[in-house]
Enzyme design. Sequence first.
Site, short mmCIF file in Angstrom:
data_model
loop_
_atom_site.label_atom_id
_atom_site.label_comp_id
_atom_site.label_asym_id
_atom_site.label_seq_id
_atom_site.Cartn_x
_atom_site.Cartn_y
_atom_site.Cartn_z
N GLU A 71 16.05 -24.54 -26.05
CA GLU A 71 16.09 -25.48 -27.03
C GLU A 71 15.28 -25.09 -28.44
O GLU A 71 14.43 -24.04 -28.39
CB GLU A 71 14.86 -26.37 -26.54
CG GLU A 71 14.42 -27.59 -27.43
CD GLU A 71 15.68 -28.53 -28.01
OE1 GLU A 71 15.74 -28.63 -29.27
OE2 GLU A 71 16.50 -28.87 -27.03
N ASN A 100 17.64 -20.49 -30.71
CA ASN A 100 18.85 -21.11 -31.29
C ASN A 100 19.66 -20.62 -30.36
O ASN A 100 19.82 -19.91 -29.67
CB ASN A 100 19.27 -20.74 -32.62
CG ASN A 100 20.27 -21.47 -33.27
OD1 ASN A 100 20.97 -21.99 -32.49
ND2 ASN A 100 20.19 -21.57 -34.62
N ASP A 122 24.28 -32.64 -30.05
CA ASP A 122 24.48 -33.53 -31.12
C ASP A 122 26.13 -33.38 -31.66
O ASP A 122 26.45 -32.50 -31.62
CB ASP A 122 23.89 -32.78 -32.46
CG ASP A 122 23.61 -33.46 -33.62
OD1 ASP A 122 24.73 -34.14 -33.98
OD2 ASP A 122 22.53 -33.19 -34.60
N THR A 199 19.70 -36.91 -17.58
CA THR A 199 18.91 -36.43 -18.62
C THR A 199 18.36 -37.80 -19.40
O THR A 199 18.75 -38.97 -18.91
CB THR A 199 19.91 -36.00 -19.89
OG1 THR A 199 20.54 -37.03 -20.62
CG2 THR A 199 20.85 -34.78 -19.27
N GLU A 200 17.55 -37.55 -20.10
CA GLU A 200 16.70 -38.87 -20.96
C GLU A 200 17.71 -39.67 -21.68
O GLU A 200 17.79 -40.90 -21.61
CB GLU A 200 15.61 -38.28 -21.85
CG GLU A 200 14.42 -37.70 -21.01
CD GLU A 200 14.64 -36.32 -20.94
OE1 GLU A 200 13.66 -35.44 -20.66
OE2 GLU A 200 15.84 -35.54 -21.12
N TYR A 201 18.65 -39.07 -22.31
CA TYR A 201 19.68 -39.82 -22.93
C TYR A 201 20.69 -40.26 -22.15
O TYR A 201 21.09 -41.47 -22.36
CB TYR A 201 20.43 -38.75 -23.81
CG TYR A 201 19.72 -38.35 -25.15
CD1 TYR A 201 19.63 -39.28 -26.34
CD2 TYR A 201 19.56 -37.14 -25.43
CE1 TYR A 201 18.72 -39.23 -27.45
CE2 TYR A 201 18.64 -36.52 -26.64
CZ TYR A 201 18.54 -37.75 -27.50
OH TYR A 201 17.83 -37.41 -28.87
#
EC number: 2.1.1.33
Length: 219
Positions: A71, A100, A122, A199-201
Site C-alpha cells: 500500500e 509503491n 483506482d 474487501t471494505e469496498y
Amino acid sequence: MHLRAKPWATDWLAAHSDIVITQGRATEQIGQWQKLFAKAQPIHVEIGSGKGQFILGMALAHPEINYIGMEIQETAVAIAARKSFDQVGELPNLRYIYGNGNGVETYFEKAEVEKIYLNFSDPWPKTRHESRRLTYKTFLQSYEAVLPEHGEVEFKTDNRHLFEYSIVSFMNYGMRWATTDFTLDLHADAEKVIGNVETEYEQKFMAKGQPIYKIKAHF
C-alpha cells in the site's frame, strides 16, 4: 481514495518495522522475503491493500500461505497493520510493504511470488492516465517478472469500464483464463463466491446492489 492523515501513523509504523517494511527496505529484501515469515511457504501479494480487510482475512483463512499487503498510503497501511495487530497480534504469515506497487520487480525476484491480487484498484478513467491503471501493460510486465511460469493475477472490481479494459489488456498481453474463472456478478454465483474474502469496498458496493466483476488470469 486518499485517507486523512492519522497523527499516530508514522510513529506506529516505525515501532512495528518487523510487520511493515518500508519501500527502501523492501528493495533490499529481494530474494529473501521468506526470512520475514515464521516458515517458508508460497507468497501471495495484494497490490493496493487499503485498510487491509482482505489481506487479513486471507491470512487467517490460509495459514499455509504467506501474505504481503502492499500500500502506498501511509495512513492506509498503518490502519491495516494496526487493525490486524490489535485483533490477532503479529500473524506469522502476514507482512506489509509501505510502498509503491509500480515496479514490483524491484522488491521480488522471479518466481518469488506465487500469486498477485488486485482488488478495487483506482480506475483512472481519463485516457491520459491509462498508464497508471494496475492492469496496464507495463504493470503486467512487472507482475510477470516476479511470478512463476503461468503465474496468476486475480482481479476484482465494481467498475465495468475498468473490467472491460483489463480483459482487453490481459488478452493483448497473451494472458489466458478458464471460463470458470470469470464472472460479471460474483455474488450471484453460489459456486464462485465460495471462499471469497470481501474487501471494505466490496461490501460497500454490494450494499448498493452493484455487481462485482472478477477474473483470475494466467500468464
